[in-house]
Write an enzyme that holds these catalytic residues in place. Structure first.
Site, mmCIF file in Angstrom:
data_model
loop_
_atom_site.group_PDB
_atom_site.id
_atom_site.type_symbol
_atom_site.label_atom_id
_atom_site.label_comp_id
_atom_site.label_asym_id
_atom_site.label_seq_id
_atom_site.Cartn_x
_atom_site.Cartn_y
_atom_site.Cartn_z
ATOM 1 N N TYR A 1 0.989 -1.065 0.036
ATOM 2 C CA TYR A 1 0.167 -0.096 0.251
ATOM 3 C C TYR A 1 0.902 1.198 -0.059
ATOM 4 O O TYR A 1 1.853 1.490 0.847
ATOM 5 C CB TYR A 1 -0.846 0.040 1.212
ATOM 6 C CG TYR A 1 -1.516 1.127 1.489
ATOM 7 C CD1 TYR A 1 -3.057 1.282 1.038
ATOM 8 C CD2 TYR A 1 -1.071 2.342 2.196
ATOM 9 C CE1 TYR A 1 -3.888 2.317 1.196
ATOM 10 C CE2 TYR A 1 -2.211 3.571 2.365
ATOM 11 C CZ TYR A 1 -3.225 3.545 1.772
ATOM 12 O OH TYR A 1 -3.936 4.689 2.063
ATOM 13 N N GLU B 1 -3.606 7.381 -4.051
ATOM 14 C CA GLU B 1 -3.460 6.028 -3.589
ATOM 15 C C GLU B 1 -3.312 4.949 -4.216
ATOM 16 O O GLU B 1 -4.059 4.904 -5.263
ATOM 17 C CB GLU B 1 -4.905 5.694 -2.473
ATOM 18 C CG GLU B 1 -4.687 4.610 -1.506
ATOM 19 C CD GLU B 1 -6.146 4.467 -0.734
ATOM 20 O OE1 GLU B 1 -6.285 4.745 0.251
ATOM 21 O OE2 GLU B 1 -6.891 3.858 -1.697
#
Ligand code: GDP
Ligand code: MN
Length: 381
Positions: free
Chosen positions: A105, A193
């Site tokens: 991530y 993101e």
């Protein structure tokens, strides 16, 4: 922004992204899948998280199956834990299928508490990052960006090691983070993101999913994105309002609300609720509104067939009440208004404004409370 749009923003900054294209029908999806060699992933383009778990992401090894799945998805409502009401799929992304070995991530966002931009990094990507944040907060590493110096390589490497990104992916991750920060700044984003940031079996680090949010206050610099966000607004009235540069939020009641300034509009909503009514919308005409803008706001209210009455609450500072009055009169003249309209208009040039409105269909009120009571009485009569 949708995933495919977000990936365009990232690719522009040099972030490696799997090849792919958008389709709105099965035939186009088939053609894209064929151009990718048949093996592909089909992904619903809806503005919500958790598409994977909702059944909106599937892998295929031939173009026929990809086309069949596209046919099934288009027009379907996807529901996820993040979005229980769900969203209807209008487009899919057909992308190169990558062999994912590990999922990380990485994101850049604005940390309002610290007043700095921050890189967030974790070796535990792919799944719900909120869940990781809750159960294993130490697995998410934060690296704040110094506004004067930016990021240094050693800081990035330190963060990558702390996040326990495996050694084989570290060099590519350094480059990825630098490009992601560039994409973030260049597009005036308040969020970029990548989840999952995929490490493939053949040793590549790629953005398998992407989510970019642009700071609304910078939209004037990004007319190309503006059309994107307008087109993707779910509600047609919200889309129209965005086009006209008017702050409008749809609510679930039936009393239309127009005010100037977000605070005053919110007070109006409360007063209407106190009086036993339910607001149909939040609409802020903004500061210094001229007659035409006021009329345009009434026009937006009229686009909503649920509306049974309209409350106009103006406190004139920079906004002149006589301009507001002219706008209301124009609206009565030119638009098919067939519900009661109550207005409380105070402040700069309110005397002139009230005189202009004398003899019109408008029901005047002297206080916000009185105005709310009147519109509720009249609308539900
Ligand atoms: P989200 O659920 O809305 O976040 O959608 P994602 O784009 O993150 O997709 C969900 C999951 O599908 C990812 O976590 C991946 O595990 C998987 N996925 C997406 N694209 C690919 C791909 O090209 N290859 C493989 N093997 N898995 C993929
Ligand atoms: Mn994802």
């Amino acid at each position: 922004m949708h995933e495919y749009q977000s990936k365009e923003v990232l690719a522009k900054a040099g972030v490696p992204v799997p090849r792919g294209e958008v389709a709105v029908d099965p035939e186009t999806a088939r053609r894209i899948a064929e151009s990718l060699g048949g093996k592909c992933v089909v992904k619903a383009q809806v503005l919500m998280g958790g598409r994977g778990k909702a059944g909106g992401v599937k892998l295929f090894d031939n173009a026929d199956d990809a086309a069949a799945f596209t046919k099934e998805l288009i027009g379907k409502r996807l529901v996820s834990i993040q979005n229980p009401t769900g969203m209807v799929v209008e487009k899919v992304l057909v992308a190169e299928q990558i062999d994912i070995a590990e999922e990380y991530y990485v994101a850049v966002l604005l940390d309002r508490d610290v007043q700095k931009h921050v890189v967030m990094l974790s070796a535990k990507g792919g799944m719900d990052i909120e869940e990781v944040a809750r159960t294993e907060p130490e697995a998410i590493v934060r690296l704040h960006i110094d506004p004067a110096y930016g990021l240094c390589d050693y800081e990035i490497r330190e963060a990558i090691a702390k996040a326990k990104i495996p050694a084989h992916a570290r060099n590519q991750m350094v480059a990825m983070i630098k490009k992601l920060v560039t994409a973030y700044h260049d597009s005036d984003a308040d969020m970029v993101e990548i989840n999952p940031c995929a490490w493939t079996t053949d040793g590549r680090l790629l953005a398998a999913d992407a989510k970019v949010g642009i700071d609304e206050n910078a939209m004037f610099r990004h007319q190309d994105y503006a059309s994107v966000s307008q087109a993707s607004a779910e509600d047609p009235i919200e889309a129209e309002a965005a086009k006209r540069g008017i702050a409008y939020v749809k609510l679930d009641g039936d009393i239309g609300i127009i005010g100037n300034g977000a605070g005053l509009v919110m007070c109006s909503l409360d007063e209407v609720a106190d009086a036993g009514g339910k607001a149909a919308n939040f609409l802020d005409v903004g500061g210094g509104a001229k007659a035409d803008r006021v009329k345009q706001c009434v026009e937006l209210i009229l686009m909503d067939p649920r509306v049974k009455g309209l409350l106009i609450n103006i406190f004139g500072g920079i906004t002149r009440c006589d301009e507001v009055a002219k706008g209301i009169l124009q609206a009565f003249d030119e638009l098919p208004i067939n519900f009661p309209v109550v207005a409380r208009i105070e402040g700069t040039a309110s005397e002139e404004g009230r005189k202009l409105l004398e003899g019109s269909r408008l029901v005047p009120a002297t206080t916000m409370k009185e105005a709310a009571k009147k519109i509720v009485e009249l609308a539900y009569a």
